[in-house]
Write a protein that holds these residues in place. Structure first.
Motif, mmCIF file in Angstrom:
data_model
loop_
_atom_site.group_PDB
_atom_site.id
_atom_site.type_symbol
_atom_site.label_atom_id
_atom_site.label_comp_id
_atom_site.label_asym_id
_atom_site.label_seq_id
_atom_site.Cartn_x
_atom_site.Cartn_y
_atom_site.Cartn_z
ATOM 1 N N ALA A 150 0.827 -1.213 0.000
ATOM 2 C CA ALA A 150 0.000 0.000 0.000
ATOM 3 C C ALA A 150 0.859 1.260 0.000
ATOM 4 N N MET A 151 1.999 1.229 0.712
ATOM 5 C CA MET A 151 2.882 2.391 0.782
ATOM 6 C C MET A 151 3.928 2.368 -0.332
ATOM 7 N N GLU A 152 3.928 1.287 -1.123
ATOM 8 C CA GLU A 152 4.908 1.115 -2.199
ATOM 9 C C GLU A 152 6.330 1.301 -1.682
ATOM 10 N N MET A 153 6.592 0.564 -0.592
ATOM 11 C CA MET A 153 7.917 0.535 0.013
ATOM 12 C C MET A 153 8.356 -0.910 0.143
ATOM 13 N N SER A 154 9.627 -1.096 0.391
ATOM 14 C CA SER A 154 10.156 -2.443 0.545
ATOM 15 C C SER A 154 9.586 -3.105 1.793
ATOM 16 N N ALA A 155 9.250 -4.394 1.676
ATOM 17 C CA ALA A 155 8.803 -5.163 2.844
ATOM 18 C C ALA A 155 9.930 -5.333 3.849
ATOM 19 N N GLY A 197 12.863 10.666 1.185
ATOM 20 C CA GLY A 197 11.673 10.624 0.355
ATOM 21 C C GLY A 197 11.039 9.259 0.235
ATOM 22 N N GLU A 198 11.635 8.222 0.813
ATOM 23 C CA GLU A 198 11.072 6.872 0.730
ATOM 24 C C GLU A 198 9.783 6.746 1.552
ATOM 25 N N GLY A 199 9.672 7.535 2.640
ATOM 26 C CA GLY A 199 8.504 7.412 3.510
ATOM 27 C C GLY A 199 8.798 6.681 4.804
ATOM 28 N N LYS A 200 10.037 6.801 5.294
ATOM 29 C CA LYS A 200 10.443 6.093 6.505
ATOM 30 C C LYS A 200 9.555 6.456 7.703
ATOM 31 N N SER A 201 9.301 7.757 7.885
ATOM 32 C CA SER A 201 8.535 8.210 9.051
ATOM 33 C C SER A 201 7.119 7.657 9.042
ATOM 34 N N HIS A 202 6.473 7.678 7.869
ATOM 35 C CA HIS A 202 5.102 7.164 7.774
ATOM 36 C C HIS A 202 5.072 5.660 8.041
ATOM 37 N N LEU A 378 29.857 -1.673 18.397
ATOM 38 C CA LEU A 378 28.449 -1.255 18.318
ATOM 39 C C LEU A 378 27.777 -1.769 17.047
ATOM 40 N N PRO A 379 28.352 -1.606 15.829
ATOM 41 C CA PRO A 379 27.685 -2.140 14.637
ATOM 42 C C PRO A 379 27.488 -3.646 14.680
ATOM 43 N N ALA A 380 28.331 -4.361 15.432
ATOM 44 C CA ALA A 380 28.211 -5.821 15.511
ATOM 45 C C ALA A 380 26.948 -6.257 16.232
ATOM 46 N N ARG A 381 26.289 -5.343 16.923
ATOM 47 C CA ARG A 381 25.068 -5.678 17.656
ATOM 48 C C ARG A 381 23.797 -5.418 16.848
ATOM 49 N N PHE A 382 23.932 -4.871 15.646
ATOM 50 C CA PHE A 382 22.759 -4.497 14.855
ATOM 51 C C PHE A 382 22.398 -5.572 13.832
ATOM 52 N N LEU A 383 21.098 -5.727 13.609
ATOM 53 C CA LEU A 383 20.582 -6.429 12.445
ATOM 54 C C LEU A 383 20.295 -5.375 11.387
ATOM 55 N N PHE A 384 20.954 -5.484 10.234
ATOM 56 C CA PHE A 384 20.850 -4.465 9.190
ATOM 57 C C PHE A 384 19.838 -4.872 8.119
ATOM 58 N N SER A 385 19.175 -3.868 7.568
ATOM 59 C CA SER A 385 18.283 -4.062 6.428
ATOM 60 C C SER A 385 18.552 -2.956 5.425
ATOM 61 N N LEU A 386 19.067 -3.331 4.250
ATOM 62 C CA LEU A 386 19.429 -2.357 3.218
ATOM 63 C C LEU A 386 18.688 -2.689 1.928
ATOM 64 N N PRO A 387 17.389 -2.439 1.882
ATOM 65 C CA PRO A 387 16.598 -2.843 0.710
ATOM 66 C C PRO A 387 16.841 -1.935 -0.488
ATOM 67 N N GLU A 388 16.460 -2.452 -1.640
ATOM 68 C CA GLU A 388 16.523 -1.660 -2.870
ATOM 69 C C GLU A 388 15.446 -0.585 -2.831
ATOM 70 N N SER A 389 15.796 0.612 -3.273
ATOM 71 C CA SER A 389 14.840 1.725 -3.276
ATOM 72 C C SER A 389 13.778 1.511 -4.355
ATOM 73 N N LYS A 390 12.561 1.931 -4.043
ATOM 74 C CA LYS A 390 11.475 1.893 -5.029
ATOM 75 C C LYS A 390 11.157 3.272 -5.579
ATOM 76 N N LEU A 391 11.932 4.274 -5.184
ATOM 77 C CA LEU A 391 11.717 5.611 -5.735
ATOM 78 C C LEU A 391 11.904 5.586 -7.246
ATOM 79 N N GLY A 392 10.974 6.205 -7.937
ATOM 80 C CA GLY A 392 11.025 6.233 -9.389
ATOM 81 C C GLY A 392 10.351 5.052 -10.057
ATOM 82 N N ARG A 393 9.898 4.075 -9.259
ATOM 83 C CA ARG A 393 9.232 2.900 -9.822
ATOM 84 C C ARG A 393 7.870 2.660 -9.172
#
Length: 603
Positions: A150-155, A197-202, A378-393
């Motif tokens: 619905a938000m056209e963002m990465s799952a 502009g991806e809509g992170k806050s929403h 500190l970075p060793a304690r994080f689970l990272f998520s780096l999805p492909e942007s959907k901006l422009g698509r």
């Protein structure tokens, strides 16, 4: 043939028999040559043709008045051809989005078949796996899928934020223990990365809304209570002053009795002065403020933000030196002791801190460039998520709408978990026998990979079994709710947690550590690939690279592994485990597809 989770059914195409594995598919990528396309169209397997644009410019012959012939170009004509998929003589046009999804599925099948990842130019971004939202409990899976569409963002962002929200709710209510003497808290540090502009806050608001509604209710309830506290505090101070005046005229036994009464009254005053509204969530806090919030809230707090300002505080925005010991200790549940000059310090036993963050790429870049943060882990304690942007698509119009029933089921689940978290008790979850066996196998495999393809992520990988336990505990409670404490974590929940790590978070962590802020690493990987080609090697160890390629300045094999593993990610190499007696070692095997096309290989 599993194309993707998103409705990529081929309406006019005859599909392979049910249960046929992706490895059995013959995938043929063809160019724009019509003869080549027809040659493959009637063969078994699948032919996928990319979209293309053909520009034709006619040549016009003109004869002038002197009878001389001249040639000139006419007006160019442009014709767009859509992507196509052919199977057993059937052909269907594809939308661009369908083409990208099917192409990704083909590449994954190809990677499974030969062990290499899809071969990609080093200057391009690597293709990272999508978030396996089907591994989430059903209420989270439904909302993750519906919300992201619905938000056209990465799952990826929605799913990772949901796991962080579960941790924020349950970190003070449950722990998990796979064996005697080992207990993991259910807090998480999760970090999603998205462009402006991806809509992170929403998206973050949609995921965490029930939690913030509960926080608002706590503030509202405290507002009424605050007036009562102020009145009682005023009366207690007046009573204490009266006792002090009375005590000054007493001696002996009566004085001692009055002093005891004054001590009790002073304790009451101190308790009333420390009274504060209960906090579940913070945003932009310093390490000193974090310790205070933890002490005021039974050692539990969460930092939830779509901006990432907390990293500025961690990195030393308000202090000359980075100060993040409290963050590290609260992640692990270690006792925090803070001494202060001229005022009482803090002592927080068994703290819990969850960080649920979405940030822009430049914030992550600053984090991984900070040597102090990296060296302290500190970075060793994080689970990272780096999805492909959907901006422009994005479709903008015609995107699926948010289903109110799906949203209600998700919010009902969170409200039920909030009620569980409010109970004044702490339970330790355990593992069933088959779940324990599966987890032991995971630990062994992760430890082996520490000397293989994850050698340059040893600190992060060393914490991965604990992360998997935390994920399993959270998903167990989200699945069984109020019954969670009455049964062990079962095999199926543990399997879902392990698959989240294997199929998603490992690749995203490697990507975050390798290329974010590390352009120099990519340049060295390019130089190393060229040097390997000039050696004409087809298989080798990291030690052989360090010993033979003196111009690469590797002092030992471990120095080369960082760059060799980048080449693994981009499909140039794969890693194979070999054993000679009791000695286990790992070899890097060069992709034959690269050997066939490399211009630097010896003739």
């Amino acid at each position: 043939m599993n194309m993707d989770e998103k409705d990529t059914n081929l309406e006019t195409t005859q599909m392979p028999p049910a249960g046929q594995p992706p490895e059995a598919l013959e995938v043929v990528m063809i160019d724009d040559d019509e003869e080549e396309r027809q040659r493959w169209q009637n063969k078994s397997g699948i032919t996928l043709r990319p979209p293309r644009r053909v520009v034709s410019t006619p040549i016009i012959e003109e004869v002038d008045e002197n009878g001389e012939t001249h040639y000139c170009y006419g007006e160019a004509a442009t014709e767009d051809f859509p992507a196509e998929i052919c199977y057993e003589g059937e052909r269907r046009e594809l939308k661009n989005e369908e083409y990208e999804q099917i192409l990704a599925a083909f590449k994954q099948a190809q990677a499974k078949e030969d062990g290499y990842k899809p071969l990609r130019p080093l200057e391009e971004n690597t293709t990272l796996p999508r978030f396996p939202m089907e591994n989430l409990p059903i209420a989270l899976f439904e909302y993750c899928k519906n919300l992201s569409e619905a938000m056209e963002m990465s799952a990826d962002l929605a799913g990772t934020a949901m796991l962080g929200t579960l941790a924020a709710l349950l970190q003070g209510r449950y722990g998990i223990s796979p064996e005697p003497g080992w207990e993991e808290p259910l807090c998480l540090f999760v970090l999603g990365v998205a462009r402006p502009g991806e809509g992170k806050s929403h998206l973050m608001k949609a995921v965490t809304n029930p939690l913030f509604k509960h926080q608002t209710k706590l503030f509202s309830d405290y507002a009424d209570k605050a007036i009562e506290i102020e009145v009682r505090l005023d009366m207690a101070r007046s009573a204490y002053e009266a006792m002090r005046r009375e005590c000054s005229s007493l001696k002996g036994g009566p004085r001692e009795i009055k002093l005891v009464e004054m001590e009790d009254k002073l304790r009451e005053i101190k308790a009333l002065e420390k009274s504060a509204p209960p906090r579940l969530v913070a945003n932009d806090v310093t390490a000193q403020k974090l310790a205070g919030l933890l002490q005021e809230n039974k050692g539990r707090i969460s930092i939830i933000s779509a901006e990432g300002a907390v990293f500025s505080n961690i990195a030393g925005l308000y202090d000359s030196q980075p100060n993040f010991t409290n963050y590290l200790q609260a992640y692990s549940g270690e006792t925090i002791i803070v001494d202060r000059v001229g005022r009482p310090g803090e002592y927080i036993n068994d703290p819990r801190l969850t960080m649920n963050l979405m940030v822009q790429p430049d914030v992550l870049d600053q984090v991984v460039k900070n040597r102090t943060l990296l060296e302290r882990g500190l970075p060793a304690r994080f689970l990272f998520s780096l999805p492909e942007s959907k901006l422009g698509r994005r479709k903008i119009e015609g995107a699926p709408k948010l289903d109110p029933e799906i949203k209600k089921r998700y919010e009902d689940l969170l409200e039920e978990l909030i009620a569980l978290a409010e109970e004044d008790t702490y339970e330790i979850l355990t593992l069933s026998e088959d779940a324990a066996d599966l987890f032991t196998g995971f630990r062994k495999a992760a430890d082996e990979r520490n000397n293989g393809d994850l050698a340059n992520l040893k600190e992060w990988t060393s914490k991965l079994p604990g992360q998997v336990l935390r994920l399993a505990g959270l998903m167990h409670v989200a699945t069984y709710r109020e019954e969670a404490g009455k049964m062990p974590v079962d095999y199926f929940v543990m399997k879902e947690a392990c698959e989240l790590a294997w199929s998603y978070y490992i690749d995203h962590a490697r990507h975050a550590h390798q290329i974010m802020g590390s352009d120099k690493n990519m340049k060295r990987a390019v130089a190393l690939l060229k040097a390997l080609d000039q050696q004409d090697w087809k298989a080798f160890t990291a030690y052989e690279v360090a010993r033979s390629l003196k111009n690469q300045s590797f002092k030992k094999g471990a120095d080369a592994e960082v760059f060799l593993n980048i080449l693994v990610d981009y499909g140039y190499l794969k890693i194979e485990r070999e054993q000679s007696g009791k000695r286990v070692f790992y070899k890097y095997i060069v992709n034959p597809r690269w050997i066939a096309q490399s211009k630097d290989r010896l003739a």
